[in-house]
Structures are given as C-alpha cells and as structure tokens.
Design a protein around this motif. Sequence first.
Motif, PDB file in Angstrom:
ATOM      1  N   GLN A  69      50.081 -14.675 -63.415  1.00 43.02           N
ATOM      2  CA  GLN A  69      50.700 -15.804 -62.636  1.00 43.02           C
ATOM      3  C   GLN A  69      52.062 -16.581 -63.348  1.00 43.02           C
ATOM      4  O   GLN A  69      52.947 -16.963 -62.456  1.00 43.02           O
ATOM      5  CB  GLN A  69      49.748 -16.989 -62.312  1.00 43.02           C
ATOM      6  CG  GLN A  69      48.689 -16.412 -61.410  1.00 43.02           C
ATOM      7  CD  GLN A  69      47.731 -17.691 -60.905  1.00 43.02           C
ATOM      8  OE1 GLN A  69      47.950 -18.667 -61.157  1.00 43.02           O
ATOM      9  NE2 GLN A  69      46.729 -17.260 -60.231  1.00 43.02           N
ATOM     10  N   ASP A  70      51.927 -16.417 -64.649  1.00 42.14           N
ATOM     11  CA  ASP A  70      53.383 -17.077 -65.157  1.00 42.14           C
ATOM     12  C   ASP A  70      54.445 -16.044 -64.729  1.00 42.14           C
ATOM     13  O   ASP A  70      55.839 -16.785 -64.845  1.00 42.14           O
ATOM     14  CB  ASP A  70      53.167 -16.750 -66.889  1.00 42.14           C
ATOM     15  CG  ASP A  70      52.262 -17.907 -67.242  1.00 42.14           C
ATOM     16  OD1 ASP A  70      52.094 -18.858 -66.504  1.00 42.14           O
ATOM     17  OD2 ASP A  70      51.588 -17.853 -68.428  1.00 42.14           O
ATOM     18  N   GLU A  71      54.619 -14.698 -64.738  1.00 38.45           N
ATOM     19  CA  GLU A  71      55.403 -14.254 -63.984  1.00 38.45           C
ATOM     20  C   GLU A  71      55.890 -14.508 -62.776  1.00 38.45           C
ATOM     21  O   GLU A  71      57.222 -14.652 -62.289  1.00 38.45           O
ATOM     22  CB  GLU A  71      55.140 -12.655 -64.069  1.00 38.45           C
ATOM     23  CG  GLU A  71      55.113 -12.059 -65.481  1.00 38.45           C
ATOM     24  CD  GLU A  71      54.777 -10.444 -65.543  1.00 38.45           C
ATOM     25  OE1 GLU A  71      54.638 -10.149 -64.446  1.00 38.45           O
ATOM     26  OE2 GLU A  71      54.892 -10.016 -66.516  1.00 38.45           O
ATOM     27  N   ALA A  72      54.798 -14.966 -61.907  1.00 36.74           N
ATOM     28  CA  ALA A  72      55.249 -15.230 -60.425  1.00 36.74           C
ATOM     29  C   ALA A  72      55.995 -16.954 -60.534  1.00 36.74           C
ATOM     30  O   ALA A  72      56.832 -16.914 -59.860  1.00 36.74           O
ATOM     31  CB  ALA A  72      54.226 -15.557 -59.687  1.00 36.74           C
ATOM     32  N   PHE A  73      55.447 -17.583 -61.327  1.00 37.32           N
ATOM     33  CA  PHE A  73      56.102 -18.788 -61.373  1.00 37.32           C
ATOM     34  C   PHE A  73      57.459 -18.876 -62.084  1.00 37.32           C
ATOM     35  O   PHE A  73      58.470 -19.538 -61.691  1.00 37.32           O
ATOM     36  CB  PHE A  73      55.272 -19.790 -62.183  1.00 37.32           C
ATOM     37  CG  PHE A  73      54.166 -20.525 -61.516  1.00 37.32           C
ATOM     38  CD1 PHE A  73      54.237 -21.128 -60.393  1.00 37.32           C
ATOM     39  CD2 PHE A  73      52.649 -20.209 -62.103  1.00 37.32           C
ATOM     40  CE1 PHE A  73      53.394 -21.447 -59.492  1.00 37.32           C
ATOM     41  CE2 PHE A  73      51.828 -20.703 -61.036  1.00 37.32           C
ATOM     42  CZ  PHE A  73      52.241 -21.358 -60.001  1.00 37.32           C
ATOM     43  N   LEU A  74      57.707 -17.883 -63.018  1.00 34.20           N
ATOM     44  CA  LEU A  74      58.950 -17.768 -63.782  1.00 34.20           C
ATOM     45  C   LEU A  74      60.026 -17.132 -62.508  1.00 34.20           C
ATOM     46  O   LEU A  74      61.195 -17.624 -62.458  1.00 34.20           O
ATOM     47  CB  LEU A  74      58.980 -16.613 -64.824  1.00 34.20           C
ATOM     48  CG  LEU A  74      60.256 -16.195 -65.365  1.00 34.20           C
ATOM     49  CD1 LEU A  74      60.851 -17.476 -65.838  1.00 34.20           C
ATOM     50  CD2 LEU A  74      60.083 -15.314 -66.649  1.00 34.20           C
ATOM     51  N   ASP A  75      59.602 -16.393 -61.728  1.00 33.76           N
ATOM     52  CA  ASP A  75      60.306 -15.810 -60.786  1.00 33.76           C
ATOM     53  C   ASP A  75      60.786 -16.951 -59.599  1.00 33.76           C
ATOM     54  O   ASP A  75      62.015 -17.034 -59.200  1.00 33.76           O
ATOM     55  CB  ASP A  75      59.528 -14.766 -59.750  1.00 33.76           C
ATOM     56  CG  ASP A  75      60.523 -14.055 -58.885  1.00 33.76           C
ATOM     57  OD1 ASP A  75      61.332 -13.370 -59.006  1.00 33.76           O
ATOM     58  OD2 ASP A  75      60.250 -14.489 -57.540  1.00 33.76           O
ATOM     59  N   LEU A 114      51.865 -19.810 -52.239  1.00 35.45           N
ATOM     60  CA  LEU A 114      51.078 -19.774 -53.302  1.00 35.45           C
ATOM     61  C   LEU A 114      49.952 -18.868 -52.964  1.00 35.45           C
ATOM     62  O   LEU A 114      49.248 -18.117 -53.884  1.00 35.45           O
ATOM     63  CB  LEU A 114      50.305 -21.172 -53.447  1.00 35.45           C
ATOM     64  CG  LEU A 114      51.388 -22.415 -53.743  1.00 35.45           C
ATOM     65  CD1 LEU A 114      50.755 -23.785 -53.828  1.00 35.45           C
ATOM     66  CD2 LEU A 114      52.222 -22.235 -55.032  1.00 35.45           C
ATOM     67  N   ARG A 115      49.241 -19.013 -51.893  1.00 36.46           N
ATOM     68  CA  ARG A 115      48.130 -17.937 -51.551  1.00 36.46           C
ATOM     69  C   ARG A 115      48.291 -17.347 -50.330  1.00 36.46           C
ATOM     70  O   ARG A 115      48.957 -17.810 -49.344  1.00 36.46           O
ATOM     71  CB  ARG A 115      46.827 -19.189 -51.430  1.00 36.46           C
ATOM     72  CG  ARG A 115      46.660 -19.586 -53.011  1.00 36.46           C
ATOM     73  CD  ARG A 115      45.071 -20.310 -52.735  1.00 36.46           C
ATOM     74  NE  ARG A 115      45.347 -21.698 -52.240  1.00 36.46           N
ATOM     75  CZ  ARG A 115      44.360 -22.203 -51.519  1.00 36.46           C
ATOM     76  NH1 ARG A 115      43.502 -21.387 -51.138  1.00 36.46           N
ATOM     77  NH2 ARG A 115      44.688 -23.307 -50.858  1.00 36.46           N
ATOM     78  N   LYS A 146      55.368 -12.450 -52.193  1.00 36.03           N
ATOM     79  CA  LYS A 146      53.995 -12.105 -52.677  1.00 36.03           C
ATOM     80  C   LYS A 146      53.547 -13.231 -53.222  1.00 36.03           C
ATOM     81  O   LYS A 146      53.900 -14.062 -54.108  1.00 36.03           O
ATOM     82  CB  LYS A 146      54.147 -11.089 -53.782  1.00 36.03           C
ATOM     83  CG  LYS A 146      52.696 -10.401 -54.441  1.00 36.03           C
ATOM     84  CD  LYS A 146      53.143  -9.676 -55.586  1.00 36.03           C
ATOM     85  CE  LYS A 146      51.898  -9.243 -56.237  1.00 36.03           C
ATOM     86  NZ  LYS A 146      52.082  -8.153 -57.357  1.00 36.03           N
ATOM     87  N   PRO A 147      52.124 -13.829 -52.724  1.00 32.94           N
ATOM     88  CA  PRO A 147      51.643 -15.033 -52.908  1.00 32.94           C
ATOM     89  C   PRO A 147      51.252 -15.106 -54.527  1.00 32.94           C
ATOM     90  O   PRO A 147      50.971 -14.020 -54.979  1.00 32.94           O
ATOM     91  CB  PRO A 147      50.234 -15.150 -52.288  1.00 32.94           C
ATOM     92  CG  PRO A 147      50.760 -13.901 -51.101  1.00 32.94           C
ATOM     93  CD  PRO A 147      51.484 -13.117 -51.476  1.00 32.94           C
ATOM     94  N   LEU A 173      47.992 -25.544 -59.061  1.00 33.82           N
ATOM     95  CA  LEU A 173      49.178 -24.479 -58.675  1.00 33.82           C
ATOM     96  C   LEU A 173      50.662 -25.190 -58.775  1.00 33.82           C
ATOM     97  O   LEU A 173      51.510 -25.197 -59.600  1.00 33.82           O
ATOM     98  CB  LEU A 173      49.023 -23.838 -57.572  1.00 33.82           C
ATOM     99  CG  LEU A 173      47.827 -22.589 -57.478  1.00 33.82           C
ATOM    100  CD1 LEU A 173      47.903 -22.004 -56.400  1.00 33.82           C
ATOM    101  CD2 LEU A 173      47.919 -21.552 -58.550  1.00 33.82           C
ATOM    102  N   ARG A 174      50.398 -26.263 -58.112  1.00 36.85           N
ATOM    103  CA  ARG A 174      51.633 -27.328 -58.150  1.00 36.85           C
ATOM    104  C   ARG A 174      52.176 -27.834 -59.674  1.00 36.85           C
ATOM    105  O   ARG A 174      53.148 -27.678 -60.223  1.00 36.85           O
ATOM    106  CB  ARG A 174      51.375 -28.639 -57.241  1.00 36.85           C
ATOM    107  CG  ARG A 174      52.539 -29.556 -57.161  1.00 36.85           C
ATOM    108  CD  ARG A 174      52.198 -30.973 -57.126  1.00 36.85           C
ATOM    109  NE  ARG A 174      51.661 -31.311 -58.578  1.00 36.85           N
ATOM    110  CZ  ARG A 174      50.829 -32.429 -58.398  1.00 36.85           C
ATOM    111  NH1 ARG A 174      50.592 -33.115 -57.494  1.00 36.85           N
ATOM    112  NH2 ARG A 174      50.216 -32.625 -59.803  1.00 36.85           N
ATOM    113  N   ASP A 175      50.878 -28.080 -60.480  1.00 37.86           N
ATOM    114  CA  ASP A 175      51.221 -28.572 -61.790  1.00 37.86           C
ATOM    115  C   ASP A 175      51.849 -27.328 -62.647  1.00 37.86           C
ATOM    116  O   ASP A 175      52.604 -27.665 -63.381  1.00 37.86           O
ATOM    117  CB  ASP A 175      49.920 -29.057 -62.325  1.00 37.86           C
ATOM    118  CG  ASP A 175      49.488 -30.319 -62.108  1.00 37.86           C
ATOM    119  OD1 ASP A 175      50.409 -31.026 -61.579  1.00 37.86           O
ATOM    120  OD2 ASP A 175      48.272 -30.674 -62.035  1.00 37.86           O
TER     121      ASP A 175
END
Length: 416
Positions: A394-400, A365-366, A386-387, A282-284
């Motif tokens: 998940q791409d939307e989460a990382f974009l946020d 993350l979780r 929201k984890p 998830l870090r990567d």
Amino acid sequence: MWDVGIVEIGAGNPSAALEAERAIAYFNPDIILFIGVAGGIKDVQLGDVVAATEVYGYEFGRAEAKFKARSRSRDADYGLEQRAKAEARKPDWLKRLASVPSPAPRVFVAPIAAGEKVIADTRSQIYQLLRSQYEAAIAVEMEGLGFLEAVRANKQVEAIVIRGISDLIDHKQESDKAGYQDIAAHHASAFAFEMLAKLQSKPRVPKSSSAATSGMRQDNAGGAQGWQTVVQQGGTAYIGNIHFHNASAEKPSQSGTTKMNTAPKTSEVEIFFSYAHEDEVLRDKLATHLTTLQRQGIIRQWHDRQIGAGKEWEGEIDRHLNTAHVILLLVSADFIASDYCFDKEVKRAMERHAVGEARVIPIVLRPVDLDGMPFNKLQTLPKDRKPVTTWANQDEAFLDIAKGIRTAIKEMTQNP
C-alpha cells in the motif's frame, strides 16, 4: 484570503476604460469587478441587483434620417457569470446587508446597455431605441462597455459588471432623493462580496512589481458613478480614494499616493479531504505520504477531524470546501453510500471544478463500481484506477498518489 483594492471613478465609458486599464496594469489582479448603480428598463424594481452577462453599446450606429443602431457588445467572464447565477438562486448575500427591506431585493443575471447619456424619461428617443433594438437589456448605465473593452485586452483577468437598480428611468429625481443611489450601491456591493467569498483563485507564483515605487497618484472626479474592485492573492495596493466593504485591509495614506505591501504572496495549495469516516485509517496514511509536500511549503491539508471544540462543524466544512484549491475524493463503497459525502461534498466539489475554481481528484481507496458517478470522467489515482487496498504494498499505492498530486499542483501553478 483575498486582497481587495477598490478604486472610485467618474462617469462615462472612456473614464471606466482608462481606469480599468491602469488598475489591471498596476495590480495584475485575478478578478476585476465593476460595481455601481443603473437605471431599470424592465422586470427589475428599485434596489434589485443585476449581474451583467453582457453589455450592449447603444451609441454605435449610423446617423441617417433615422438612427440605425449597429450591434456592439462585450461579454462577462463565463466563470463569474456562472458563479453569479449560482449565488442569485440563494439568499446568502442578503446577510451582508445591515437590514433587508421588504420585499427583499432580487438578483438578475442578464444583459444591460451602456452609453454616454443619463436617461431620465421613458418617452425619450434613446429609451425607445433601447426597447426596440436592445430588448434583452434590463438596465442601462454609462461605464460597463468601456470597462469590459479594457478587460478584453487583458485576457488573464476575469471580469463582470454588477449594478444595483437606483431608478426606473421615470421619476429619477424622486428615487435619488429617497436615497436609492446609496441603497442600490450597497446591494450591488453585498452581492459582489458574496460572490467573492465563494471564489478561490488558482494559486500562482508571486511576481515582483516595480509599481511599488512608481509614485502613481489619482485625483478622482466628483459625482463618481462606480467602483472598480481589483482582487488578487497576497499583497495590498491602493489607487486614489478607496472604500472597503466587508474587507480587511490597511487604510491608504492621506496623501493619496499609491502604496504596495511588499510581503510575499502565499503559494501554498489548500487540499481538502472528502471521505467516509469508515476510511479514516486510509486517509491518515495518505496524509502521511503528503507530508513531504507540506514540509516543502507546497500544500496545506485539511479534513474534518481538524475542527476545534466548540466550532460549528458543518460551517467549517463548507468554508474549507469553498476555499480549497484541490479537493480529494477518497472513493469507496462507504463514501458513495454516505449522503453527506455524495449529496453535499461531491456536488459542491464538481460545481467548483466545472467553473475552474478547484481541481477535483478522485482517489480509489477500495474496490467500488464507478460507472455513472459524476466524477467518473476525471483523471483518477492511483494509476489505472487500481484501488489502494488491492496493491501488494500500500505504501507504493500512496506514493503513486502523492506523485500524481504533486504533478497536478505543478500544472496548476505553471498554467494559472
């Protein structure tokens, strides 16, 4: 990386105020330190160091049959005072000395007094005045008040006075002959640079300066009593006779004319990833989503997997943890269960956040219980806490998260 210019000045509060004002106007520093020697009034011993929480001006008052003192004082910057307290509790600064005497010098974070007289006898009226009217002061000198008066008019600059104890009032000449002026000055400088090594200024957009062509020149008075250390990110400048202690910089020209390196200042924000290795994937993914900011020259990323072979891993982590502008806490049950992440990295991150040295951003993350966590009151990403692993995409989460980090950096650079 700091650029450090050190200006040697003469004795007296007026001289200190004048040179501090000139240094601030020319350098536009983030931090200005006044480093020198002082006489010990109480509690301290020769070679000890005092970082002044405030400086009392003992010359102010009404001259009647008996002098009536009127209180006047100036405070050190709160963040620097807290940093001094933190470093005073640790022996790290002693490693900067060529040799450590026995007993080892101590650091006090306490008030001092300043006036226009050299006090050389505990039977003097001024000494008795200090003990009766300024009983909290543990040392006395001649420049600190003027220095802080100048800084008071420049609220964008953080400042503190750091003094080494060169005498204990009585037997001053014997202390001077024994070399305690140099010893005390070196001890004060060592502690100041240890503080500086643990500080990180907020990133700022470089500004052009017309001072580079001003041809400013300074002739220093003999018997200088202290150094004003001006510190900023990027660029190097000099005024008058300059001495460097554990700092890398060019030497000033022999003519003494002020010189400015016109190389642009860096505006990259260093980001430190604090995470459990169970969350490495998830870090990567987060690092990949931050690549846009990196390619734009806005950030540079660091995590422990970048430590090269043969390097001492804990020292490298400490170094980046103490220099990062933004610290990302990648929160999960594994992160909170990790003694190293929680007891060391989170603790140090929150210390730096509390004194304004860094911005801490928790990223969930979780799913995990955050109640009672030291970072629970901080603004957290993604939105609504929201984890990441609960998002349908998940791409939307990382974009946020990436957008939130971009916004935070914009706030930091626009409001340094």
